[in-house]
Design an enzyme around this catalytic site. Structure first.
Site, PDB file in Angstrom:
ATOM      1  N   HIS A   8      -2.778   3.650  -0.216  1.00  0.00           N
ATOM      2  CA  HIS A   8      -1.484   3.913  -0.844  1.00  0.00           C
ATOM      3  C   HIS A   8      -0.586   4.785   0.039  1.00  0.00           C
ATOM      4  O   HIS A   8       0.608   4.526   0.162  1.00  0.00           O
ATOM      5  CB  HIS A   8      -1.709   4.590  -2.206  1.00  0.00           C
ATOM      6  CG  HIS A   8      -0.596   4.367  -3.169  1.00  0.00           C
ATOM      7  ND1 HIS A   8      -0.786   4.291  -4.525  1.00  0.00           N
ATOM      8  CD2 HIS A   8       0.733   4.203  -2.985  1.00  0.00           C
ATOM      9  CE1 HIS A   8       0.380   4.083  -5.122  1.00  0.00           C
ATOM     10  NE2 HIS A   8       1.309   4.037  -4.211  1.00  0.00           N
TER      11      HIS A   8
ATOM     12  N   LYS B  43      -4.263  -0.338  -5.116  1.00  0.00           N
ATOM     13  CA  LYS B  43      -4.190   0.624  -4.014  1.00  0.00           C
ATOM     14  C   LYS B  43      -5.165   1.790  -4.195  1.00  0.00           C
ATOM     15  O   LYS B  43      -5.426   2.229  -5.318  1.00  0.00           O
ATOM     16  CB  LYS B  43      -2.756   1.177  -3.893  1.00  0.00           C
ATOM     17  CG  LYS B  43      -1.684   0.087  -3.824  1.00  0.00           C
ATOM     18  CD  LYS B  43      -0.290   0.663  -3.770  1.00  0.00           C
ATOM     19  CE  LYS B  43       0.741  -0.426  -4.020  1.00  0.00           C
ATOM     20  NZ  LYS B  43       0.881  -0.762  -5.444  1.00  0.00           N
TER      21      LYS B  43
ATOM     22  N   ASP C  53       1.452  -6.443  -8.732  1.00  0.00           N
ATOM     23  CA  ASP C  53       1.202  -5.285  -7.867  1.00  0.00           C
ATOM     24  C   ASP C  53       0.952  -4.054  -8.729  1.00  0.00           C
ATOM     25  O   ASP C  53       1.766  -3.711  -9.588  1.00  0.00           O
ATOM     26  CB  ASP C  53       2.406  -5.036  -6.959  1.00  0.00           C
ATOM     27  CG  ASP C  53       2.211  -3.816  -6.068  1.00  0.00           C
ATOM     28  OD1 ASP C  53       1.609  -3.962  -4.995  1.00  0.00           O
ATOM     29  OD2 ASP C  53       2.641  -2.711  -6.469  1.00  0.00           O
TER      30      ASP C  53
ATOM     31  N   ASN D 156       3.159   2.655   3.009  1.00  0.00           N
ATOM     32  CA  ASN D 156       3.827   3.887   3.464  1.00  0.00           C
ATOM     33  C   ASN D 156       3.316   4.401   4.807  1.00  0.00           C
ATOM     34  O   ASN D 156       3.410   5.593   5.093  1.00  0.00           O
ATOM     35  CB  ASN D 156       3.698   4.984   2.399  1.00  0.00           C
ATOM     36  CG  ASN D 156       4.377   4.595   1.106  1.00  0.00           C
ATOM     37  OD1 ASN D 156       5.583   4.364   1.066  1.00  0.00           O
ATOM     38  ND2 ASN D 156       3.596   4.495   0.033  1.00  0.00           N
TER      39      ASN D 156
ATOM     40  N   GLY E  12       7.088   5.033 -12.835  1.00  0.00           N
ATOM     41  CA  GLY E  12       7.796   6.240 -12.413  1.00  0.00           C
ATOM     42  C   GLY E  12       7.020   7.486 -12.765  1.00  0.00           C
ATOM     43  O   GLY E  12       6.158   7.491 -13.648  1.00  0.00           O
TER      44      GLY E  12
ATOM     45  N   ASN F  76      14.343 -11.889 -12.646  1.00  0.00           N
ATOM     46  CA  ASN F  76      13.967 -11.386 -11.327  1.00  0.00           C
ATOM     47  C   ASN F  76      13.252 -12.420 -10.466  1.00  0.00           C
ATOM     48  O   ASN F  76      13.251 -12.300  -9.229  1.00  0.00           O
ATOM     49  CB  ASN F  76      13.095 -10.130 -11.463  1.00  0.00           C
ATOM     50  CG  ASN F  76      13.886  -8.914 -11.908  1.00  0.00           C
ATOM     51  OD1 ASN F  76      15.111  -8.882 -11.789  1.00  0.00           O
ATOM     52  ND2 ASN F  76      13.197  -7.904 -12.422  1.00  0.00           N
TER      53      ASN F  76
ATOM     54  N   ILE G  76      12.496  -9.653 -16.506  1.00  0.00           N
ATOM     55  CA  ILE G  76      11.343 -10.181 -15.774  1.00  0.00           C
ATOM     56  C   ILE G  76      11.602 -11.639 -15.394  1.00  0.00           C
ATOM     57  O   ILE G  76      11.352 -12.060 -14.255  1.00  0.00           O
ATOM     58  CB  ILE G  76      10.058 -10.047 -16.624  1.00  0.00           C
ATOM     59  CG1 ILE G  76       9.646  -8.568 -16.718  1.00  0.00           C
ATOM     60  CG2 ILE G  76       8.920 -10.886 -16.049  1.00  0.00           C
ATOM     61  CD1 ILE G  76       8.541  -8.289 -17.714  1.00  0.00           C
TER      62      ILE G  76
ATOM     63  N   TYR H 296      -1.166   4.527 -10.920  1.00  0.00           N
ATOM     64  CA  TYR H 296      -0.200   4.130 -11.954  1.00  0.00           C
ATOM     65  C   TYR H 296      -0.792   4.246 -13.358  1.00  0.00           C
ATOM     66  O   TYR H 296      -0.054   4.206 -14.344  1.00  0.00           O
ATOM     67  CB  TYR H 296       0.278   2.688 -11.748  1.00  0.00           C
ATOM     68  CG  TYR H 296       0.939   2.390 -10.432  1.00  0.00           C
ATOM     69  CD1 TYR H 296       1.355   3.399  -9.557  1.00  0.00           C
ATOM     70  CD2 TYR H 296       1.167   1.071 -10.045  1.00  0.00           C
ATOM     71  CE1 TYR H 296       1.956   3.097  -8.344  1.00  0.00           C
ATOM     72  CE2 TYR H 296       1.777   0.763  -8.836  1.00  0.00           C
ATOM     73  CZ  TYR H 296       2.148   1.773  -7.993  1.00  0.00           C
ATOM     74  OH  TYR H 296       2.741   1.474  -6.790  1.00  0.00           O
TER      75      TYR H 296
ATOM     76  N   LYS I 130      10.139  -4.180 -10.871  1.00  0.00           N
ATOM     77  CA  LYS I 130       9.382  -3.833 -12.082  1.00  0.00           C
ATOM     78  C   LYS I 130      10.326  -3.837 -13.275  1.00  0.00           C
ATOM     79  O   LYS I 130      11.494  -3.478 -13.177  1.00  0.00           O
ATOM     80  CB  LYS I 130       8.700  -2.478 -11.940  1.00  0.00           C
ATOM     81  CG  LYS I 130       9.634  -1.298 -11.698  1.00  0.00           C
ATOM     82  CD  LYS I 130       8.833  -0.006 -11.644  1.00  0.00           C
ATOM     83  CE  LYS I 130       9.725   1.207 -11.488  1.00  0.00           C
ATOM     84  NZ  LYS I 130      10.228   1.387 -10.125  1.00  0.00           N
ATOM     85  N   SER I 131       9.800  -4.258 -14.405  1.00  0.00           N
ATOM     86  CA  SER I 131      10.561  -4.255 -15.639  1.00  0.00           C
ATOM     87  C   SER I 131       9.599  -4.406 -16.800  1.00  0.00           C
ATOM     88  O   SER I 131       8.531  -5.001 -16.662  1.00  0.00           O
ATOM     89  CB  SER I 131      11.584  -5.391 -15.657  1.00  0.00           C
ATOM     90  OG  SER I 131      12.302  -5.386 -16.880  1.00  0.00           O
TER      91      SER I 131
END
Length: 326
Positions: free
Chosen positions: A131, A98, A70, A170, A44, A281, A278, A75, A271-272
């Protein structure tokens, strides 16, 4: 039953109930295979990576059965991902990263990927994505390099063996059409936001018809109260309809959200940084949603983006629907 047979039976039960889950693999249009779920590593905009938290998450994920990680240059965790993958067979793990917006010049693509490979401590990645179609220099001024030129740089990176497959993130349907109409290599994958509030059926249908695998980021959308903006439409994690569906399959609401994406033909990227989450998921490949339950989940689609990136609205390659007042 003798004590020895009893002990053996108990050990069998313990072993089989603690085996790891593993996602199936889907075929890419270039012949390679991609695992149908990945660990996302974007923390984030408000979070910067700390010490080895992503390294731990990667190791927990691989031990839980994940075979796809990923990540992205922006990031700032590629080094942690690389450390997390140490000790595992390279050929067992599918790694996606990316190209960032300030490296859209055709001759900037290969050096950018080489830097990512250095940070990841890898000789190649399995999938390299542009990206965003939006170019922007480090000083925040726009780079209006045609993304066709960027894509040509991606093709060159693949030819050098730095990545096995190449794709987009995107990009919209018209942008992909333009790449195909130019006679350039077809993208193997497209990564976009996909969740209960943003299901994008037309784009999914287009990609299916063109044999482009779709990956979905932000797969939980606005499910969690602490992540949802005030204007975000329902559902939340305690929505009665979702809770009832989860109980029916003996799963959690987030697991239902992930399973729904898989059944839409999407590779979710949850994501976690929490080991138990994890593990939960990836535990979504032992059941199938009924048509009536999928109809309920389909009803939550409101074409609502959690990440519209309005800061790039005036860029010529802004990829999303523009607000009516713009």
């Amino acid at each position: 039953m003798s004590p020895y047979h009893l002990l053996f039976t108990l050990l069998q039960v313990i072993f089989f109930t603690h085996t790891t889950a593993e996602a199936p693999r889907w075929k890419l249009n270039d012949g390679y295979e991609i695992p149908a779920l990945a660990l996302g590593t974007w923390l984030g905009n408000s979070s910067m990576p700390v010490a080895d938290e992503v390294t731990k998450a990667v190791r927990w994920a691989v031990d839980a059965g994940y075979r796809h990680i990923d990540t992205a240059w922006i990031y700032h965790v590629e080094d942690q991902v690389g450390r997390g993958l140490k000790g595992y067979k390279r050929e067992d793990i599918f790694v996606t990263t990316k190209l960032w917006n300030d490296k859209h010049a055709r001759d900037a693509v290969v050096p950018a990927l080489k830097q990512s490979l250095t940070d990841l401590q890898l000789d190649y990645v399995d999938l390299y994505l542009i990206h965003w179609p939006v170019g922007q220099f480090a000083n925040q001024t726009y780079d209006t390099t045609d993304y066709l030129e960027t894509w040509r740089g991606m093709i060159e990176a693949k030819a050098l063996g730095l990545t096995r497959s190449i794709g987009l993130s995107n990009f919209n349907q018209q942008m992909i059409d333009r790449i195909l109409e130019a006679g350039l290599e077809k993208p193997a994958a497209l990564q976009v936001e996909l969740n209960l509030n943003l299901q994008q059926p037309a784009l999914l249908d287009y990609c299916k018809r063109n044999s482009i695998v779709v990956m979905g980021y932000t797969p939980f959308g606005s499910l969690f109260y602490n992540k949802a903006k005030s204007e975000a439409p329902p559902p939340r994690v305690d929505d009665p309809a979702l809770v009832d569906i989860a109980k029916k399959y003996n799963k959690t609401v987030p697991q239902i959200a992930l399973r729904y994406l898989v059944e839409l033909g999407v590779i979710p990227l949850p994501k976690s940084l929490t080991k138990s989450r994890i593990e939960q998921n990836i535990d979504i490949f032992d059941f199938t949603l009924s048509e009536s339950d999928k109809d309920i989940l389909k009803g939550f689609d409101k074409n609502y983006r959690t990440i519209p990136q309005y800061k790039w609205l005036d860029h010529p390659y802004y990829p999303f629907e523009r607000p009516a007042n713009h």
